[in-house]
Design a protein around this motif. Structure first.
Motif, PDB file in Angstrom:
ATOM      1  N   GLU A 232       0.756  -1.213   0.081  1.00  0.00           N
ATOM      2  CA  GLU A 232       0.021  -0.143  -0.160  1.00  0.00           C
ATOM      3  C   GLU A 232       0.942   1.294   0.013  1.00  0.00           C
ATOM      4  O   GLU A 232       0.332   2.212  -0.113  1.00  0.00           O
ATOM      5  CB  GLU A 232      -0.873  -0.044   1.127  1.00  0.00           C
ATOM      6  N   ARG A 233       2.104   1.220   0.229  1.00  0.00           N
ATOM      7  CA  ARG A 233       3.071   2.435   0.328  1.00  0.00           C
ATOM      8  C   ARG A 233       2.843   2.900  -1.172  1.00  0.00           C
ATOM      9  O   ARG A 233       3.290   2.367  -2.173  1.00  0.00           O
ATOM     10  CB  ARG A 233       4.478   2.060   0.751  1.00  0.00           C
ATOM     11  N   ARG A 234       2.600   4.338  -1.005  1.00  0.00           N
ATOM     12  CA  ARG A 234       2.800   5.070  -2.299  1.00  0.00           C
ATOM     13  C   ARG A 234       3.307   6.338  -2.291  1.00  0.00           C
ATOM     14  O   ARG A 234       3.268   6.685  -1.025  1.00  0.00           O
ATOM     15  CB  ARG A 234       1.218   5.290  -3.078  1.00  0.00           C
ATOM     16  N   SER A 235       3.896   6.917  -2.987  1.00  0.00           N
ATOM     17  CA  SER A 235       4.470   8.240  -2.962  1.00  0.00           C
ATOM     18  C   SER A 235       3.190   9.150  -2.978  1.00  0.00           C
ATOM     19  O   SER A 235       2.492   9.325  -3.911  1.00  0.00           O
ATOM     20  CB  SER A 235       5.248   8.689  -4.108  1.00  0.00           C
TER      21      SER A 235
ATOM     22  N   SER B 189       6.231  22.221  -4.151  1.00  0.00           N
ATOM     23  CA  SER B 189       5.431  23.002  -3.002  1.00  0.00           C
ATOM     24  C   SER B 189       4.606  22.340  -2.320  1.00  0.00           C
ATOM     25  O   SER B 189       4.394  22.449  -1.134  1.00  0.00           O
ATOM     26  CB  SER B 189       4.356  23.826  -3.822  1.00  0.00           C
ATOM     27  N   PHE B 190       4.496  20.954  -2.477  1.00  0.00           N
ATOM     28  CA  PHE B 190       3.604  20.108  -1.420  1.00  0.00           C
ATOM     29  C   PHE B 190       4.516  19.799  -0.115  1.00  0.00           C
ATOM     30  O   PHE B 190       4.137  19.281   0.930  1.00  0.00           O
ATOM     31  CB  PHE B 190       3.211  18.477  -1.916  1.00  0.00           C
ATOM     32  N   ILE B 191       5.771  19.943  -0.325  1.00  0.00           N
ATOM     33  CA  ILE B 191       6.699  19.584   0.974  1.00  0.00           C
ATOM     34  C   ILE B 191       5.983  20.542   2.140  1.00  0.00           C
ATOM     35  O   ILE B 191       5.957  20.295   3.130  1.00  0.00           O
ATOM     36  CB  ILE B 191       8.185  20.211   0.776  1.00  0.00           C
TER      37      ILE B 191
ATOM     38  N   ALA C  47       3.438  10.035   2.815  1.00  0.00           N
ATOM     39  CA  ALA C  47       4.765  10.708   2.897  1.00  0.00           C
ATOM     40  C   ALA C  47       5.323  10.295   1.367  1.00  0.00           C
ATOM     41  O   ALA C  47       4.990   9.448   0.566  1.00  0.00           O
ATOM     42  CB  ALA C  47       5.893  10.223   3.679  1.00  0.00           C
ATOM     43  N   VAL C  48       6.407  10.991   1.161  1.00  0.00           N
ATOM     44  CA  VAL C  48       7.049  11.040  -0.225  1.00  0.00           C
ATOM     45  C   VAL C  48       8.635  10.745   0.142  1.00  0.00           C
ATOM     46  O   VAL C  48       9.029  11.733   0.751  1.00  0.00           O
ATOM     47  CB  VAL C  48       6.600  11.953  -1.451  1.00  0.00           C
ATOM     48  N   TRP C  49       9.679  10.350  -0.465  1.00  0.00           N
ATOM     49  CA  TRP C  49      11.036  10.218  -0.431  1.00  0.00           C
ATOM     50  C   TRP C  49      11.427  11.315  -1.451  1.00  0.00           C
ATOM     51  O   TRP C  49      10.987  11.154  -2.653  1.00  0.00           O
ATOM     52  CB  TRP C  49      11.676   9.113  -0.901  1.00  0.00           C
ATOM     53  N   ILE C  50      11.797  12.569  -1.076  1.00  0.00           N
ATOM     54  CA  ILE C  50      12.295  13.660  -2.185  1.00  0.00           C
ATOM     55  C   ILE C  50      13.856  13.570  -2.025  1.00  0.00           C
ATOM     56  O   ILE C  50      14.577  13.803  -1.207  1.00  0.00           O
ATOM     57  CB  ILE C  50      11.973  14.978  -1.757  1.00  0.00           C
TER      58      ILE C  50
ATOM     59  N   GLU D  57      -1.155   2.847  -8.261  1.00  0.00           N
ATOM     60  CA  GLU D  57       0.259   2.221  -8.226  1.00  0.00           C
ATOM     61  C   GLU D  57       0.855   2.641  -9.610  1.00  0.00           C
ATOM     62  O   GLU D  57       0.182   2.379 -10.693  1.00  0.00           O
ATOM     63  CB  GLU D  57       0.074   0.878  -8.259  1.00  0.00           C
ATOM     64  N   PRO D  58       2.207   3.254  -9.703  1.00  0.00           N
ATOM     65  CA  PRO D  58       2.942   3.549 -11.278  1.00  0.00           C
ATOM     66  C   PRO D  58       3.141   2.169 -11.697  1.00  0.00           C
ATOM     67  O   PRO D  58       3.392   1.219 -10.879  1.00  0.00           O
ATOM     68  CB  PRO D  58       3.933   4.297 -10.741  1.00  0.00           C
ATOM     69  N   LYS D  59       3.283   2.081 -13.050  1.00  0.00           N
ATOM     70  CA  LYS D  59       3.731   1.035 -13.748  1.00  0.00           C
ATOM     71  C   LYS D  59       5.180   0.611 -13.167  1.00  0.00           C
ATOM     72  O   LYS D  59       6.078   1.238 -13.147  1.00  0.00           O
ATOM     73  CB  LYS D  59       3.797   1.080 -15.109  1.00  0.00           C
ATOM     74  N   LYS D  60       5.252  -0.832 -12.896  1.00  0.00           N
ATOM     75  CA  LYS D  60       6.476  -1.371 -12.318  1.00  0.00           C
ATOM     76  C   LYS D  60       7.118  -2.421 -13.243  1.00  0.00           C
ATOM     77  O   LYS D  60       5.995  -3.353 -13.634  1.00  0.00           O
ATOM     78  CB  LYS D  60       6.530  -1.796 -10.635  1.00  0.00           C
ATOM     79  N   MET D  61       8.136  -2.679 -13.196  1.00  0.00           N
ATOM     80  CA  MET D  61       8.846  -3.686 -13.925  1.00  0.00           C
ATOM     81  C   MET D  61       8.327  -5.013 -13.006  1.00  0.00           C
ATOM     82  O   MET D  61       8.300  -4.839 -11.903  1.00  0.00           O
ATOM     83  CB  MET D  61      10.383  -3.595 -14.050  1.00  0.00           C
TER      84      MET D  61
HETATM   85  C1  LIG Z   1      15.928   8.375  -4.010  1.00  0.00           C
HETATM   86  C2  LIG Z   1      14.681   8.747  -4.691  1.00  0.00           C
HETATM   87  C3  LIG Z   1      14.403  10.110  -5.168  1.00  0.00           C
HETATM   88  C4  LIG Z   1      12.926  10.630  -5.254  1.00  0.00           C
HETATM   89  N1  LIG Z   1      12.935  11.869  -5.411  1.00  0.00           N
HETATM   90  C5  LIG Z   1      11.759  12.417  -5.625  1.00  0.00           C
HETATM   91  C6  LIG Z   1      11.456  13.881  -5.441  1.00  0.00           C
HETATM   92  O1  LIG Z   1      12.291  14.753  -5.689  1.00  0.00           O
HETATM   93  N2  LIG Z   1      10.135  14.276  -5.838  1.00  0.00           N
HETATM   94  C7  LIG Z   1       9.176  13.415  -6.005  1.00  0.00           C
HETATM   95  O2  LIG Z   1       8.064  13.838  -6.054  1.00  0.00           O
HETATM   96  N3  LIG Z   1       9.205  12.062  -5.582  1.00  0.00           N
HETATM   97  C8  LIG Z   1      10.772  11.626  -5.639  1.00  0.00           C
HETATM   98  N4  LIG Z   1      10.868  10.188  -5.458  1.00  0.00           N
HETATM   99  C9  LIG Z   1       9.669   9.362  -5.511  1.00  0.00           C
HETATM  100  C10 LIG Z   1       9.491   8.304  -6.732  1.00  0.00           C
HETATM  101  O3  LIG Z   1       9.119   9.290  -7.845  1.00  0.00           O
HETATM  102  C11 LIG Z   1       8.538   7.221  -6.495  1.00  0.00           C
HETATM  103  O4  LIG Z   1       8.936   6.423  -5.287  1.00  0.00           O
HETATM  104  C12 LIG Z   1       8.524   6.604  -7.718  1.00  0.00           C
HETATM  105  O5  LIG Z   1       7.751   7.297  -8.826  1.00  0.00           O
HETATM  106  C13 LIG Z   1       7.574   5.245  -7.485  1.00  0.00           C
HETATM  107  O6  LIG Z   1       6.471   5.508  -7.155  1.00  0.00           O
HETATM  108  P1  LIG Z   1       5.845   5.129  -5.664  1.00  0.00           P
HETATM  109  O7  LIG Z   1       6.615   5.522  -4.500  1.00  0.00           O
HETATM  110  O8  LIG Z   1       4.446   5.397  -5.447  1.00  0.00           O
HETATM  111  O9  LIG Z   1       5.889   3.471  -5.594  1.00  0.00           O
HETATM  112  C14 LIG Z   1      11.915   9.735  -5.186  1.00  0.00           C
HETATM  113  C15 LIG Z   1      12.287   8.448  -4.869  1.00  0.00           C
HETATM  114  C16 LIG Z   1      13.465   7.858  -4.652  1.00  0.00           C
HETATM  115  C17 LIG Z   1      13.679   6.529  -4.150  1.00  0.00           C
END
Ligand SMILES: Cc1cc2nc3c(=O)[nH]c(=O)nc-3n(C[C@H](O)[C@H](O)[C@H](O)COP(=O)(O)O)c2cc1C
Length: 173
Positions: free
Chosen positions: A9-12, A67-69, A120-123, A158-162
């Motif tokens: 379920e984890r998504r960005s 900006s979402f930060i 959350a999202v990893w930026i 969910e984004p398309k993944k390999m």
């Molecule tokens: C190293 C890394 C850097 C990323 N940097 C950004 C970012 O700067 N901005 C953003 O919106 N998402 C960022 N992401 C999130 C990815 O875009 C996202 O994980 C990917 O598209 C897959 O989507 P999911 O997380 O929903 O599975 C980053 C992810 C990783 C692992």
């Protein structure tokens, strides 16, 4: 939640409600991050916890306007403590282990966020030197990820993944 459900379920999440999260819960999430393994148990990672509105706006600016930060009540800035790992492992500690120690914590935290029904999202796209200056991060410590955490205001698909099968090399490449 079951572990597999959390992972699945984890998504960005890039949109957050204007709703608070208690600091205690964010600290619990960091503690779960810190349960991750680290090279030689050097724990070469540090966390800068940001909630101040002005600082968050500066992080937006330092991260090319994402900006979402600043919508999220909290941003955890995860740092690789290169100095701490290099003290034992030299160049490999500085350039590899410290980054791995920090990123292992990032993934743990992202899963802990889902388990609590937050988003959350990893930026990774940000100007590192500017973030370091904004947060007064010392020499030898590298900010490697910004993690805004909040109540999700979107349900990303969910984004398309390999297929994992495409990535597995059996025995040799
Ligand atoms: C190293 C890394 C850097 C990323 N940097 C950004 C970012 O700067 N901005 C953003 O919106 N998402 C960022 N992401 C999130 C990815 O875009 C996202 O994980 C990917 O598209 C897959 O989507 P999911 O997380 O929903 O599975 C980053 C992810 C990783 C692992």
């Amino acid at each position: 939640m079951e572990f597999e459900d959390v992972a699945e379920e984890r998504r960005s999440v890039r949109s957050f409600e204007q709703k608070e999260i208690p600091e205690e819960e964010i600290k619990e999430i960091i503690e779960i991050g810190h349960m991750a393994p680290s090279a030689g148990n050097r724990q070469a990672r540090d966390f800068v916890l940001v909630s101040d509105e002005e600082l968050k706006e500066r992080l937006v600016y330092n991260a090319y306007g994402q900006s979402f930060i600043s919508e999220a009540p909290w941003v955890i800035v995860v740092c690789a403590n290169q100095k701490r790992s290099a003290e034992r492992y030299g160049e490999r500690g500085r350039e590899l282990y410290s980054i791995q120690d920090a990123t292992a914590a990032v993934e743990n935290m992202l899963l802990a966020v889902v388990d609590r029904s937050y988003g959350a999202v990893w930026i990774g796209a940000f100007e590192e030197k500017k973030v370091a200056a904004t947060l007064e991060i010392p020499e030898g410590v590298r900010p490697i990820a910004l993690i805004p955490i909040g109540h999700p205001a979107e349900t990303p698909t969910e984004p398309k993944k390999m297929d994992a099968e495409e990535l597995i090399h059996y025995g040799s490449w």
